[in-house]
Each structure stands twice: as C-alpha cells, then as structure tokens.
Scaffold this active site. Structure first.
Site, short mmCIF file in Angstrom:
data_model
loop_
_atom_site.label_atom_id
_atom_site.label_comp_id
_atom_site.label_asym_id
_atom_site.label_seq_id
_atom_site.Cartn_x
_atom_site.Cartn_y
_atom_site.Cartn_z
CE LYS A 1 9.13 0.82 -11.79
NZ LYS A 1 9.62 -0.10 -12.89
CE1 TYR B 1 4.78 -3.76 -5.06
CE2 TYR B 1 4.79 -3.29 -2.71
CZ TYR B 1 5.46 -3.66 -3.86
OH TYR B 1 6.81 -3.93 -3.80
N GLY C 1 3.36 -2.49 -9.30
CA GLY C 1 3.32 -3.94 -9.09
C GLY C 1 2.84 -4.69 -10.33
NE ARG D 1 5.09 0.03 -4.30
CZ ARG D 1 6.33 -0.24 -4.66
NH1 ARG D 1 6.68 -0.16 -5.94
NH2 ARG D 1 7.23 -0.61 -3.77
CG HIS E 1 2.00 1.57 -17.28
ND1 HIS E 1 1.80 0.72 -16.22
CD2 HIS E 1 3.32 1.45 -17.61
CE1 HIS E 1 2.93 0.10 -15.95
NE2 HIS E 1 3.86 0.51 -16.77
CB SER F 1 8.78 2.46 -7.18
OG SER F 1 9.12 1.44 -8.07
CG PHE G 1 11.60 -8.34 -3.98
CD1 PHE G 1 11.28 -7.46 -5.00
CD2 PHE G 1 12.87 -8.29 -3.41
CE1 PHE G 1 12.21 -6.54 -5.46
CE2 PHE G 1 13.80 -7.36 -3.86
CZ PHE G 1 13.47 -6.48 -4.87
S1 PPS Z 1 6.61 -1.25 -14.50
O1 PPS Z 1 7.87 -0.78 -15.13
O2 PPS Z 1 5.65 -0.15 -14.39
O3 PPS Z 1 6.04 -2.42 -15.14
O4 PPS Z 1 7.05 -1.63 -13.01
P1 PPS Z 1 6.19 -2.45 -11.98
O5 PPS Z 1 6.42 -3.89 -12.20
O6 PPS Z 1 4.79 -1.95 -11.93
O7 PPS Z 1 6.80 -2.01 -10.59
C1 PPS Z 1 8.11 -2.33 -10.18
C2 PPS Z 1 8.10 -2.29 -8.67
O8 PPS Z 1 7.47 -3.49 -8.17
C3 PPS Z 1 8.42 -4.19 -7.38
N1 PPS Z 1 8.20 -5.63 -7.51
C4 PPS Z 1 7.86 -6.42 -6.47
N2 PPS Z 1 7.58 -6.12 -5.19
C5 PPS Z 1 7.27 -7.16 -4.37
N3 PPS Z 1 7.26 -8.45 -4.77
C6 PPS Z 1 7.51 -8.78 -6.05
N4 PPS Z 1 7.49 -10.04 -6.43
C7 PPS Z 1 7.83 -7.73 -6.97
N5 PPS Z 1 8.15 -7.69 -8.28
C8 PPS Z 1 8.37 -6.41 -8.59
C9 PPS Z 1 9.77 -3.73 -7.91
O9 PPS Z 1 10.80 -4.05 -7.02
C10 PPS Z 1 9.50 -2.25 -8.06
O10 PPS Z 1 9.36 -1.60 -6.81
P2 PPS Z 1 10.56 -0.88 -6.03
O11 PPS Z 1 9.92 -0.22 -4.86
O12 PPS Z 1 11.16 0.10 -6.96
O13 PPS Z 1 11.50 -1.96 -5.62
#
Ligand code: PPS
Length: 308
Positions: free
Chosen positions: A60, A206, A62, A143, A121, A151, A242
């Site tokens: 989670k 992030y 990024g 992050r 991970h 998250s 996003f």
């Molecule tokens: S995982 O399952 O571990 O692969 O998830 P991961 O992609 O690392 O993390 C998901 C969180 O990243 C946010 N996210 C983004 N934030 C900003 N911009 C972009 N483009 C973007 N893409 C994914 C996603 O919304 C999750 O964070 P939260 O805080 O839960 O919204």
C-alpha cells in the site's frame, strides 16, 4: 482440440470458491501469507535476468502507481499499449501464490521474456539473491507510516485473502509490532534505505510523487536510462494521476472478482491522498504512534512527510 489458455481474470473467477483469509506463516521472522510460505523455496530460488527491473514496496505504499509510471515510460507514454493487460499480468507479483488455476507470480514470469518488470513486497533480506548477483535495477517506493497503515487497514477489510484486520485500534498495534503480512513497515523502509547506495536502488517517496509527479517521473526515467520527450512526460503525469488510474480498468484492480477483492467494502483506488491518516487516528492514537515511531526510526533519517 487444443484448449485456449484461461485469461488471468477468468482463472481468478474459477478459483474464487477456494479463496479464504489465508493465515500468516513466519519465514525468517517475517509473516507471509501461507500460500507464499508454502512455496517459499521456489520464490527464494527465482533467478532474474540482469535486465529485469524490480519494483519493491511495503504493501500500500504506491506500488501500482509506480508500476504504471514504469510501464508508460517503457512504452513512450502509449496509453493503449499500457492497457494490453491488467497490472498484475504486465508486471507480475514475484512471490504471490494463490489456489489454481490462478497463475502464481512465478508462473506469469516464466511465460515472459526479459526484460520484465517485477513487483515484490518482500523486505530486502528476503529478496532472492539473484537480483543482487545480477545487479538488477530496483525501484523502492515508500509512504509515510500513518497513511500507509490506514491504506493497509482498508485493503485488509476488502482483500479476502488477507487475515481479518479487526478494529482500527488493534490494527495500529499490529502495524507497530510488525504483525501484518510482509512484516514490519519500519524494518522494510529502513532495510532498503540503508542499502540504497551500495545496491543502486532508486528510493522514492509517495509524498514526493504526489507533490511533484513530473520530477519523480523524470528521476525514474533517468534511472532506467530512458529518454522520452517533454510532451510524453506530461502525458504520463496525466495518465498516472489518481483520477485517471481510478477509471482505468487495467490499473484499478476492478478485474478481481468480489470473492477476492470485495470492493463494495472499500475500493482499491480509495483516496490516493497524503494526510488521510488525520481522519483515522485519534489524538491519543497519534501520540502513542509518534512516541513508538521516534524509537523505531531513531537510527535513520528518511525524509518522510505526514502532510504536504
Ligand atoms: S498494493 O496492493 O500493495 O499493490 O497497493 P499499492 O498500489 O501499493 O497502494 C495502493 C494505494 O496507492 C494509492 N494509489 C495512488 N495514489 C496516488 N496516485 C495514484 N495514481 C495512485 N494509484 C494508487 C491507492 O489509492 C492506495 O492508497 P489509498 O490511501 O488507500 O487510497
């Protein structure tokens, strides 16, 4: 007649009834999903090609965002080409193993020719040695701990392969003690930070990506020895915002069926903000977390920001 291979999405649909909240099993002190722990030897023995790129993160932090930026950079910002398959197929998740017929990360990697973009991970000490022996490039995205924990909490509510998160108050404690899948956030971010120079790891934050995506995308471009035009960089900034990624079915995990990701509980692309933690931590939880954070992070100086 030869049978057509199942698409990734269809394979998941067929396995849905075998999906459950898998327990965590300790591998060298790190709790991992039992499906991963049971296949640990083959993961650990994975031998990458020197041209393969590893994108490493604590869950989670990024990951998906970084994967999308890298894919677009490698394809000169071609949006359609980067919708050729879901993120999980374009950039396989090294250690993930799930019930058949879902292909494991290793199955998917076997079907691809290098150079491959690989997600993990795993904390640095569990990354297969071949990545270091072959001097593979590694991008690490971190992050801030509070947003990361929030998250992860919402993800564990909707990801029905992960242990039950339980209430938020107890979840914070599990996060601080490193009891969640893939272990301690603190050890994870510190492990890659300490080795970043020696192992030529590009360490991203992030919060920096959120504040100035163009600058961080350019850093990734230079690290990968790529050169794309200003216009393409601008397009990648837009395509990896996003808002755009949330509506991109090949990047928003909407292809994962409800028995696995129940997005009626919480969506994968939830908020994508810096500082959402203030809506979750009470002031006493925040104080307790900060005190523990100061102890756990006293030996490093990673420039994390809890707001921008
Ligand atoms: S995982 O399952 O571990 O692969 O998830 P991961 O992609 O690392 O993390 C998901 C969180 O990243 C946010 N996210 C983004 N934030 C900003 N911009 C972009 N483009 C973007 N893409 C994914 C996603 O919304 C999750 O964070 P939260 O805080 O839960 O919204």
């Amino acid at each position: 007649m030869e049978e057509k291979p199942l698409s990734y999405e269809e394979a998941i649909r067929r396995a849905a009834s075998a999906i459950k909240r898998f327990p965590l099993i300790d591998i060298e002190g790190v709790p991992l999903m039992s499906t991963i722990a049971e296949n640990w030897k083959s993961v650990s023995d994975f031998s990458p090609d020197p041209s393969d790129l590893l994108i490493a993160t604590y869950p989670k932090a990024g990951t998906t965002w970084t994967q999308e930026i890298v894919d677009l950079l490698l394809h000169n910002g071609d949006a359609e080409l980067c919708k050729r398959a879901p993120t999980a197929v374009r950039s396989p998740f090294l250690e993930i193993c799930a019930p058949p017929p879902i292909p494991s990360g290793l199955d998917l990697l076997e079907q691809m020719k290098p150079p491959r973009v690989i997600k993990t991970h795993l904390p640095i000490q569990l990354v297969p040695k071949g990545f270091w022996e072959n001097k593979c490039k590694v991008i690490y995205t971190a992050r801030n701990a509070k947003d990361n924990a929030v998250s992860y909490f919402h993800f564990d509510r909707m990801n029905l392969t992960q242990p039950e998160p339980g209430p938020w108050d107890g979840y914070i404690n599990k996060f601080m003690k490193g009891e969640l899948g893939w272990g301690s956030w603190y050890d994870h971010v510190k492990g890659y930070w300490r080795e970043r120079k020696e192992k030529n790891i590009l360490y991203l934050l992030y919060e920096d990506m959120k504040e100035n995506p163009r600058k961080e995308i350019e850093r990734i471009m230079y690290y990968l020895d790529l050169s794309v035009s200003e216009d393409v960089i601008e397009r990648i900034v837009q395509l990896t915002s996003f808002k755009v990624m949330k509506d991109n079915p090949m990047a928003n995990y909407s292809y994962i069926p409800k028995p696995v990701f129940d997005q009626s509980i919480s969506v994968f692309m939830r908020k994508g903000e810096v500082g959402d933690w203030v809506n979750h931590f009470t002031s006493s939880q925040s104080q307790m977390f900060d005190e523990d954070y100061a102890k756990q992070m006293k030996d490093v100086d990673i420039p994390f920001r809890f707001s921008i």
